[in-house]
Write a protein that holds these residues in place. Structure first.
Motif, short mmCIF file in Angstrom:
data_model
loop_
_atom_site.label_atom_id
_atom_site.label_comp_id
_atom_site.label_asym_id
_atom_site.label_seq_id
_atom_site.Cartn_x
_atom_site.Cartn_y
_atom_site.Cartn_z
N HIS A 89 -2.79 -0.22 11.49
CA HIS A 89 -1.89 0.40 10.52
C HIS A 89 -2.29 0.02 9.10
N PHE A 90 -2.66 -1.25 8.90
CA PHE A 90 -3.09 -1.68 7.57
C PHE A 90 -4.33 -0.90 7.13
N ASP A 91 -5.29 -0.76 8.03
CA ASP A 91 -6.51 -0.03 7.67
C ASP A 91 -6.21 1.42 7.35
N ASP A 92 -5.30 2.02 8.12
CA ASP A 92 -4.94 3.43 7.94
C ASP A 92 -4.27 3.65 6.58
N VAL A 93 -3.21 2.87 6.32
CA VAL A 93 -2.48 3.03 5.06
C VAL A 93 -3.30 2.50 3.88
N GLY A 94 -4.01 1.40 4.11
CA GLY A 94 -4.81 0.82 3.04
C GLY A 94 -5.93 1.74 2.59
N SER A 95 -6.57 2.41 3.54
CA SER A 95 -7.62 3.37 3.18
C SER A 95 -7.06 4.51 2.36
N ALA A 96 -5.88 4.98 2.76
CA ALA A 96 -5.25 6.09 2.04
C ALA A 96 -4.90 5.67 0.61
N ALA A 97 -4.37 4.47 0.45
CA ALA A 97 -4.03 3.98 -0.89
C ALA A 97 -5.28 3.86 -1.76
N GLY A 98 -6.36 3.40 -1.16
CA GLY A 98 -7.61 3.29 -1.92
C GLY A 98 -8.14 4.63 -2.36
N ARG A 99 -8.10 5.61 -1.46
CA ARG A 99 -8.57 6.96 -1.81
C ARG A 99 -7.67 7.58 -2.87
N ALA A 148 0.84 -1.20 0.00
CA ALA A 148 0.00 0.00 0.00
C ALA A 148 0.87 1.25 0.00
N GLN A 149 1.97 1.21 0.74
CA GLN A 149 2.89 2.35 0.74
C GLN A 149 3.50 2.54 -0.65
N ASP A 150 3.80 1.43 -1.33
CA ASP A 150 4.33 1.53 -2.69
C ASP A 150 3.34 2.20 -3.62
#
Length: 217
Positions: A100-110, A45-47
Motif C-alpha cells: 500500500h505504501f508503494d502504491d500510494v507513495g508512487s502516486a504521490a511522487g508522480r 502521501a494521501q495528504d
C-alpha cells in the motif's frame, strides 16, 4: 520541488529495503514501531495527493518555512497518533503495508512531478503555492527518514542535499543557527529532540540548549 522528489525517493527506497524484523523495531517516533511510521507515511502521501487537487484562488498565506509552526512536544494523547498503530496492525503481514505504501507513495511522487509549481493550493486552512508546499515536505520526509533508520544502523542516511535543506529550514523556523561543528544530521536530531545532546554538544549550543527541542506542527 527537485528536493521533494529526491527526499521522497530516498525514503521510499529505505522502506522498500525493510525486511524481516525491521518492521517490529522501534522507530525514532516515540511509541511507534517502524511499521507504525510507515503507516503514518501512507497518511502523509494521501495528504499530498489531496492537497495537490485542492486548488485555491486566494493569495498565499504561508510559504515553505512559515507552513510549519513550533508546537509543544507531543504528550501521546493525540487521537491520530493513537490510531496509527491500530491501523498498522490491521494490515497483518508487513508485505501488505509495504504494498500500500508503494502504491500510494508512487502516486504521490508522480503527482508532485506533474504539478504546476506556481499553482496555489489549500491545506490546513492555509494557502500556498505548490512549489512551497512540496518544499515544506522536504522537512517531513527527511526527519521521518531519520526516524525510520533510528534503530536500523545499516540503512542509508537521507541525501546530503535534503539534510542540508532541512537544517536550513529548521534554523529559519527557529530563528537560530546551530553550531557549525554540528553535522546537518546531528543538528536535526538534536534540534528536534530526537536525541539528547552530548555534554560537548550542549556546551557548544550555549543558550540555544535551553530552547530545544523545536517540535514542528
Amino acid at each position: 520541488m527537485d528536493l521533494f522528489t529526491r527526499s521522497w525517493a530516498a525514503l521510499r527506497t529505505a522502506v522498500d529495503e525493510l525486511s524481516g524484523d525491521d518492521w517490529e523495531r522501534p522507530s525514532g517516533c516515540t511509541g511507534w514501531l517502524v511499521r507504525d511510521l510507515v503507516c503514518h507515511l501512507i497518511v502523509d502521501a494521501q495528504d499530498v495527493l489531496i492537497t495537490l487537487v485542492t486548488p485555491a484562488d486566494a493569495e498565499p498565506t504561508v510559504d515553505s518555512v512559515t507552513y510549519w509552526d513550533l508546537v509543544e512536544p507531543p504528550t501521546g494523547e493525540d487521537p491520530l497518533d493513537a490510531l496509527i498503530p491500530r491501523l498498522a496492525a490491521a494490515y497483518g503481514e508487513p508485505r501488505w503495508l509495504k504494498f500500500h505504501f508503494d502504491d500510494v507513495g508512487s502516486a504521490a511522487g508522480r503527482a508532485a512531478e506533474l504539478a504546476d509549481p506556481h499553482a496555489r493550493v489549500g491545506t490546513r486552512d492555509e494557502v500556498l503555492t505548490v512549489g512551497d508546499y512540496l518544499s515544506a515536505y522536504v522537512m517531513e520526509w527527511t526527519l521521518h527518514h531519520l526516524d525510520l533508520m533510528a534503530h536500523l544502523p545499516a540503512s542509508a542516511d537521507p541525501p546530503a542535499e535534503t539534510l542540508a535543506a532541512a537544517r536550513a529550514a529548521l534554523e529559519e523556523i527557529a530563528g537560530a543557527s546551530f553550531p557549525a561543528a554540528f553535522s546537518d544530521k546531528d543538528a536535526l536530531l538534536v534540534g528536534t529532540g530526537r536525541r539528547a545532546p552530548a555534554d560537548a554538544e550542549r556546551a557548544a549550543l550555549g543558550q540555544l540548549a535551553a530552547r530545544i527541542p523545536f517540535v514542528l506542527g
